[in-house]
Design a protein around this motif. Structure first.
Motif, mmCIF file in Angstrom:
data_model
loop_
_atom_site.group_PDB
_atom_site.id
_atom_site.type_symbol
_atom_site.label_atom_id
_atom_site.label_comp_id
_atom_site.label_asym_id
_atom_site.label_seq_id
_atom_site.Cartn_x
_atom_site.Cartn_y
_atom_site.Cartn_z
ATOM 1 N N GLU A 88 -6.644 5.378 3.006
ATOM 2 C CA GLU A 88 -6.510 6.354 4.108
ATOM 3 C C GLU A 88 -6.348 5.633 5.444
ATOM 4 N N ALA A 89 -7.128 4.578 5.651
ATOM 5 C CA ALA A 89 -7.071 3.845 6.915
ATOM 6 C C ALA A 89 -5.717 3.170 7.129
ATOM 7 N N MET A 90 -5.066 2.746 6.063
ATOM 8 C CA MET A 90 -3.775 2.070 6.181
ATOM 9 C C MET A 90 -2.636 3.041 6.485
ATOM 10 N N GLY A 91 -2.845 4.316 6.249
ATOM 11 C CA GLY A 91 -1.830 5.317 6.604
ATOM 12 C C GLY A 91 -0.574 5.260 5.760
ATOM 13 N N PHE A 92 -0.739 5.187 4.440
ATOM 14 C CA PHE A 92 0.416 5.112 3.549
ATOM 15 C C PHE A 92 1.012 6.477 3.223
ATOM 16 N N THR A 93 0.613 7.522 3.916
ATOM 17 C CA THR A 93 1.168 8.854 3.675
ATOM 18 C C THR A 93 2.057 9.236 4.856
ATOM 19 N N GLY A 94 2.899 10.223 4.671
ATOM 20 C CA GLY A 94 3.780 10.694 5.752
ATOM 21 C C GLY A 94 4.726 9.611 6.218
ATOM 22 N N ARG A 95 4.691 9.319 7.524
ATOM 23 C CA ARG A 95 5.571 8.284 8.087
ATOM 24 C C ARG A 95 5.254 6.907 7.527
ATOM 25 N N GLY A 96 3.999 6.685 7.203
ATOM 26 C CA GLY A 96 3.615 5.409 6.599
ATOM 27 C C GLY A 96 4.317 5.183 5.270
ATOM 28 N N ALA A 97 4.475 6.262 4.505
ATOM 29 C CA ALA A 97 5.183 6.164 3.227
ATOM 30 C C ALA A 97 6.650 5.829 3.470
ATOM 31 N N LEU A 98 7.252 6.440 4.470
ATOM 32 C CA LEU A 98 8.651 6.125 4.795
ATOM 33 C C LEU A 98 8.791 4.662 5.201
ATOM 34 N N TYR A 99 7.805 4.177 5.943
ATOM 35 C CA TYR A 99 7.847 2.785 6.380
ATOM 36 C C TYR A 99 7.810 1.828 5.190
ATOM 37 N N VAL A 100 6.859 2.038 4.263
ATOM 38 C CA VAL A 100 6.755 1.093 3.140
ATOM 39 C C VAL A 100 7.952 1.209 2.196
ATOM 40 N N LEU A 135 2.264 2.510 -3.492
ATOM 41 C CA LEU A 135 1.449 2.966 -2.362
ATOM 42 C C LEU A 135 2.061 4.210 -1.723
ATOM 43 N N ALA A 136 3.373 4.231 -1.588
ATOM 44 C CA ALA A 136 4.050 5.364 -0.945
ATOM 45 C C ALA A 136 3.961 6.634 -1.773
ATOM 46 N N THR A 137 3.780 6.492 -3.091
ATOM 47 C CA THR A 137 3.695 7.679 -3.953
ATOM 48 C C THR A 137 2.273 8.222 -4.067
ATOM 49 N N GLY A 138 1.316 7.563 -3.394
ATOM 50 C CA GLY A 138 -0.046 8.059 -3.419
ATOM 51 C C GLY A 138 -0.980 7.286 -4.318
ATOM 52 N N PHE A 139 -0.477 6.315 -5.035
ATOM 53 C CA PHE A 139 -1.314 5.476 -5.888
ATOM 54 C C PHE A 139 -2.009 4.456 -4.991
ATOM 55 N N THR A 140 -3.324 4.335 -5.084
ATOM 56 C CA THR A 140 -4.048 3.447 -4.163
ATOM 57 C C THR A 140 -3.750 1.970 -4.407
ATOM 58 N N PRO A 186 8.264 -7.717 -7.095
ATOM 59 C CA PRO A 186 6.861 -7.358 -7.360
ATOM 60 C C PRO A 186 6.165 -6.690 -6.180
ATOM 61 N N SER A 187 6.295 -7.268 -4.990
ATOM 62 C CA SER A 187 5.641 -6.672 -3.825
ATOM 63 C C SER A 187 6.303 -5.350 -3.436
ATOM 64 N N GLY A 188 7.613 -5.256 -3.622
ATOM 65 C CA GLY A 188 8.319 -4.013 -3.308
ATOM 66 C C GLY A 188 7.884 -2.876 -4.206
ATOM 67 N N ILE A 189 7.740 -3.147 -5.484
ATOM 68 C CA ILE A 189 7.283 -2.105 -6.416
ATOM 69 C C ILE A 189 5.864 -1.693 -6.078
ATOM 70 N N TRP A 190 5.029 -2.660 -5.723
ATOM 71 C CA TRP A 190 3.656 -2.351 -5.330
ATOM 72 C C TRP A 190 3.635 -1.425 -4.106
#
Length: 173
Positions: A52-64, A38-43, A30-34
């Motif tokens: 935006e503050a959490m940085g889930f785009t770019g490298r942040g997306a790779l991290y999650v 986030l990594a695909t741009g869904f808030t 469940p948490s992994g899918i969530w």
């Protein structure tokens, strides 16, 4: 001429241990899918500013994405404690394929993992006790329920590890 030492087969794991191992592999989903959302741009419950503050785009997306994949792969290792591929490592694994893992090393590693998971993930049982200003109220509730299964991961791994240790001790393998 080489003598082959026969190692007695492990007793079959009890049904509860097999179920616990499967449950341990599933509690991370469940948490992994969530996080993948986030990594695909869904808030996924964050406010726009919070996302935006959490940085889930770019490298942040790779991290999650990496965190989700690593968590699931580690959870799947629990199945090795109740499945034949955990008794003899698959041949495709470099350097150690086809060998029996050292039971003491497996037990210690799994036990340490269970302890670390229990200590590190118990905080998610208290998700709602701490404010999450970057999330919407509904998003905060949903995220809390998606992370709540992680609380069970450590205890499930501990139970399966104890069963593995007991079965190994019986055979002396």
């Amino acid at each position: 001429m080489t003598a082959t030492r026969l190692v007695p087969a492990l007793p079959s794991p009890p049904r509860w241990a097999v179920r616990a191992a499967h449950a341990a592999a599933l509690v991370t989903l469940p948490s992994g899918i969530w996080r993948l959302l986030l990594a695909t741009g869904f808030t996924a419950g964050y406010t726009e500013a919070g996302y935006e503050a959490m940085g889930f785009t770019g490298r942040g997306a790779l991290y999650v994405v990496g965190l989700s994949m690593a968590g699931e792969l580690l959870a799947l290792l629990t199945l090795g404690l109740v499945r034949p591929w955990g008794e003899v490592l698959p041949r495709w694994i470099p350097l150690v394929g086809g060998r029996r893992p050292n039971p003491r090393a497996v037990t210690v590693a799994a036990g340490l993992g269970a302890g670390a998971l229990t200590l590190g993930l118990t905080q998610f049982a208290l998700w709602w006790a701490f404010p999450h200003p970057n999330m919407t109220p509904l998003g905060n509730t949903i995220a809390g329920f998606l992370y709540l299964p992680l609380v069970a991961w450590g205890p499930l791994l501990a139970a399966v590890t104890i069963d593995y240790h007991r079965r190994r001790r019986v055979t002396g393998a």
